[in-house]
Design a protein around this motif. Structure first.
Motif, PDB file in Angstrom:
ATOM      1  N   LEU A   1       7.135  12.657   2.425  1.00  0.00           N
ATOM      2  CA  LEU A   1       8.075  11.706   1.492  1.00  0.00           C
ATOM      3  C   LEU A   1       6.823  10.499   1.474  1.00  0.00           C
ATOM      4  CD1 LEU A   1      11.220  11.527   3.704  1.00  0.00           C
ATOM      5  CD2 LEU A   1      10.752  12.567   1.976  1.00  0.00           C
ATOM      6  N   ALA A   2       7.083  10.144   0.372  1.00  0.00           N
ATOM      7  CA  ALA A   2       6.025   8.953  -0.270  1.00  0.00           C
ATOM      8  C   ALA A   2       6.896   7.419  -0.195  1.00  0.00           C
ATOM      9  CB  ALA A   2       6.075   9.266  -1.556  1.00  0.00           C
ATOM     10  N   GLY A   3       5.908   6.604  -0.233  1.00  0.00           N
ATOM     11  CA  GLY A   3       6.694   4.949   0.276  1.00  0.00           C
ATOM     12  C   GLY A   3       5.339   4.164   0.087  1.00  0.00           C
ATOM     13  N   THR A   4       6.205   2.520  -0.009  1.00  0.00           N
ATOM     14  CA  THR A   4       5.171   1.857   0.389  1.00  0.00           C
ATOM     15  C   THR A   4       5.741   0.526   1.613  1.00  0.00           C
ATOM     16  OG1 THR A   4       5.471   1.494  -1.846  1.00  0.00           O
ATOM     17  CG2 THR A   4       4.930   0.014  -1.451  1.00  0.00           C
ATOM     18  N   ILE A   5       3.728   0.208   2.091  1.00  0.00           N
ATOM     19  CA  ILE A   5       3.956  -0.381   3.280  1.00  0.00           C
ATOM     20  C   ILE A   5       3.820  -2.266   2.004  1.00  0.00           C
ATOM     21  CG2 ILE A   5       3.161  -1.273   5.866  1.00  0.00           C
ATOM     22  CD1 ILE A   5       3.058   1.371   6.167  1.00  0.00           C
ATOM     23  N   THR A   6       4.544  -2.751   2.790  1.00  0.00           N
ATOM     24  CA  THR A   6       4.557  -3.996   1.787  1.00  0.00           C
ATOM     25  C   THR A   6       4.436  -5.282   3.529  1.00  0.00           C
ATOM     26  OG1 THR A   6       6.094  -3.504   0.374  1.00  0.00           O
ATOM     27  CG2 THR A   6       5.968  -5.763   0.787  1.00  0.00           C
ATOM     28  N   ARG A   7       3.167  -5.680   3.685  1.00  0.00           N
ATOM     29  CA  ARG A   7       2.613  -6.246   4.353  1.00  0.00           C
ATOM     30  C   ARG A   7       2.380  -8.027   4.002  1.00  0.00           C
ATOM     31  NH1 ARG A   7      -0.353  -1.891   4.649  1.00  0.00           N
ATOM     32  NH2 ARG A   7      -0.713  -0.817   7.013  1.00  0.00           N
ATOM     33  N   PRO A   8       2.590  -8.989   4.849  1.00  0.00           N
ATOM     34  CA  PRO A   8       3.108 -10.070   4.845  1.00  0.00           C
ATOM     35  C   PRO A   8       1.156 -10.472   4.965  1.00  0.00           C
ATOM     36  CG  PRO A   8       4.027  -9.405   7.111  1.00  0.00           C
ATOM     37  CD  PRO A   8       3.818  -8.657   6.282  1.00  0.00           C
ATOM     38  N   ASP A   9       0.776 -11.886   4.816  1.00  0.00           N
ATOM     39  CA  ASP A   9      -0.361 -12.026   4.550  1.00  0.00           C
ATOM     40  C   ASP A   9      -0.912 -12.585   6.447  1.00  0.00           C
ATOM     41  OD1 ASP A   9      -0.907 -12.421   2.159  1.00  0.00           O
ATOM     42  OD2 ASP A   9       0.175 -14.253   1.723  1.00  0.00           O
ATOM     43  N   GLY A  10      -1.919 -12.745   6.285  1.00  0.00           N
ATOM     44  CA  GLY A  10      -2.563 -12.889   7.634  1.00  0.00           C
ATOM     45  C   GLY A  10      -3.079 -11.037   8.521  1.00  0.00           C
TER      46      GLY A  10
ATOM     47  N   SER B   1       0.636  -0.719   0.368  1.00  0.00           N
ATOM     48  CA  SER B   1      -0.025   0.053   0.082  1.00  0.00           C
ATOM     49  C   SER B   1       0.939   1.215   0.430  1.00  0.00           C
ATOM     50  CB  SER B   1      -0.930  -0.151   0.616  1.00  0.00           C
ATOM     51  OG  SER B   1      -0.400  -0.089   2.079  1.00  0.00           O
ATOM     52  N   HIS B   2       0.017   2.111  -0.502  1.00  0.00           N
ATOM     53  CA  HIS B   2       0.878   3.674  -0.825  1.00  0.00           C
ATOM     54  C   HIS B   2       0.231   4.258   0.423  1.00  0.00           C
ATOM     55  CE1 HIS B   2       1.825   7.674  -2.181  1.00  0.00           C
ATOM     56  NE2 HIS B   2       2.934   7.034  -3.003  1.00  0.00           N
ATOM     57  N   ILE B   3       2.025   5.135   0.975  1.00  0.00           N
ATOM     58  CA  ILE B   3       1.621   6.084   2.869  1.00  0.00           C
ATOM     59  C   ILE B   3       2.720   7.111   1.475  1.00  0.00           C
ATOM     60  CG2 ILE B   3       3.890   4.970   3.155  1.00  0.00           C
ATOM     61  CD1 ILE B   3       2.443   5.038   6.090  1.00  0.00           C
ATOM     62  N   THR B   4       2.447   8.460   2.679  1.00  0.00           N
ATOM     63  CA  THR B   4       2.856   9.100   2.815  1.00  0.00           C
ATOM     64  C   THR B   4       3.462   9.843   3.948  1.00  0.00           C
ATOM     65  OG1 THR B   4       1.273  10.692   2.420  1.00  0.00           O
ATOM     66  CG2 THR B   4       2.248  10.509   0.355  1.00  0.00           C
ATOM     67  N   PHE B   5       3.863  10.280   4.623  1.00  0.00           N
ATOM     68  CA  PHE B   5       4.480  10.973   6.170  1.00  0.00           C
ATOM     69  C   PHE B   5       5.350  12.461   5.731  1.00  0.00           C
ATOM     70  CE2 PHE B   5       7.312   7.818   4.316  1.00  0.00           C
ATOM     71  CZ  PHE B   5       8.918   8.197   5.342  1.00  0.00           C
ATOM     72  N   PRO B   6       5.565  13.096   7.581  1.00  0.00           N
ATOM     73  CA  PRO B   6       6.118  14.016   7.010  1.00  0.00           C
ATOM     74  C   PRO B   6       6.812  14.136   7.556  1.00  0.00           C
ATOM     75  CG  PRO B   6       4.435  14.145   9.329  1.00  0.00           C
ATOM     76  CD  PRO B   6       4.176  12.329   8.103  1.00  0.00           C
TER      77      PRO B   6
ATOM     78  N   GLY C   1       7.693 -12.971   7.121  1.00  0.00           N
ATOM     79  CA  GLY C   1       6.403 -12.482   7.883  1.00  0.00           C
ATOM     80  C   GLY C   1       6.800 -10.908   9.046  1.00  0.00           C
ATOM     81  N   VAL C   2       7.472 -10.534   8.271  1.00  0.00           N
ATOM     82  CA  VAL C   2       7.768  -8.579   8.777  1.00  0.00           C
ATOM     83  C   VAL C   2       7.217  -7.985   7.259  1.00  0.00           C
ATOM     84  CG1 VAL C   2      10.220  -6.900   9.543  1.00  0.00           C
ATOM     85  CG2 VAL C   2       9.827 -10.142  10.226  1.00  0.00           C
ATOM     86  N   ALA C   3       6.614  -6.966   8.155  1.00  0.00           N
ATOM     87  CA  ALA C   3       5.994  -5.831   7.168  1.00  0.00           C
ATOM     88  C   ALA C   3       7.152  -4.964   7.203  1.00  0.00           C
ATOM     89  CB  ALA C   3       5.147  -5.205   7.827  1.00  0.00           C
TER      90      ALA C   3
END
Length: 179
Positions: free
Chosen positions: A15-24, A4-9, A65-67
């Motif tokens: 800053l724009a980035g990506t969070i990668t999550r494991p299944d579950g 999923s796309h994310i932005t944060f100050p 298993g690590v985001a």
């Protein structure tokens, strides 16, 4: 796994980035992937050179298993700012902002946050870990084992011969030490 796309100050920038999550279901242990030097995007790609180092690392972490959160450096990709005026300590502020963002992101476990720094990112991760209580661990990949000034001179000497002849001639006239 899903991304999923994310932005944060960070210090007046977005800053724009990506969070990668494991299944579950979470909460997941999570890592901030801190990129190496240069104007690289969240996947460690340069404008004309695709490396995909940090994306591949994020996918491998998710399989384990690590985001993770990876982000575009200031002035690169979708992040605001100017890469050329961003210094080492500015980059450290961005790492701290990414870490703080992960700590409050739903389905992340704030007690199991990790900094994973590659190249210059290894030095940034060590600095941030020394002044923050958030990371439970730090992973340093391809860090340098010499003082920063020595590393910069060595890198300049490696790059010098690859520059076009007119640029090398100009570099001989200007102050500096490429040879």
């Amino acid at each position: 796994m899903h991304e999923s796309h994310i932005t944060f100050p960070s210090a007046g920038h977005t800053l724009a980035g990506t969070i990668t999550r494991p299944d579950g279901a979470g909460p997941f242990p999570a890592a901030v992937i801190v990129p190496g030097s240069g104007p690289v995007d969240r996947d460690s790609n340069l404008k004309n050179k695709r490396l995909d180092v940090t994306r591949q690392l994020a996918l491998a972490l998710a399989e384990a298993g690590v985001a993770s959160l990876r982000y575009d450096k200031r002035g690169v990709g979708e992040s605001t700012g100017d890469f050329r005026t961003t210094g080492f300590y500015d980059n450290a502020e961005d790492v701290e902002a990414a870490l703080a963002t992960l700590a409050v992101t739903a389905d992340m476990d704030p007690s199991r946050l990790v900094l994973v720094g590659h190249s210059e990112g290894a030095a940034l991760s060590a600095l941030v870990a020394a002044r923050s209580e958030l990371p439970a661990a730090v992973v340093l990949l391809s860090g340098f084992a010499a003082p920063g000034q020595e590393v910069m001179i060595w890198q300049a000497r490696q790059i010098g011969p690859t520059l076009p002849a007119p640029v090398r001639l100009l570099m001989r006239v200007l102050p500096g030490d490429l040879e």
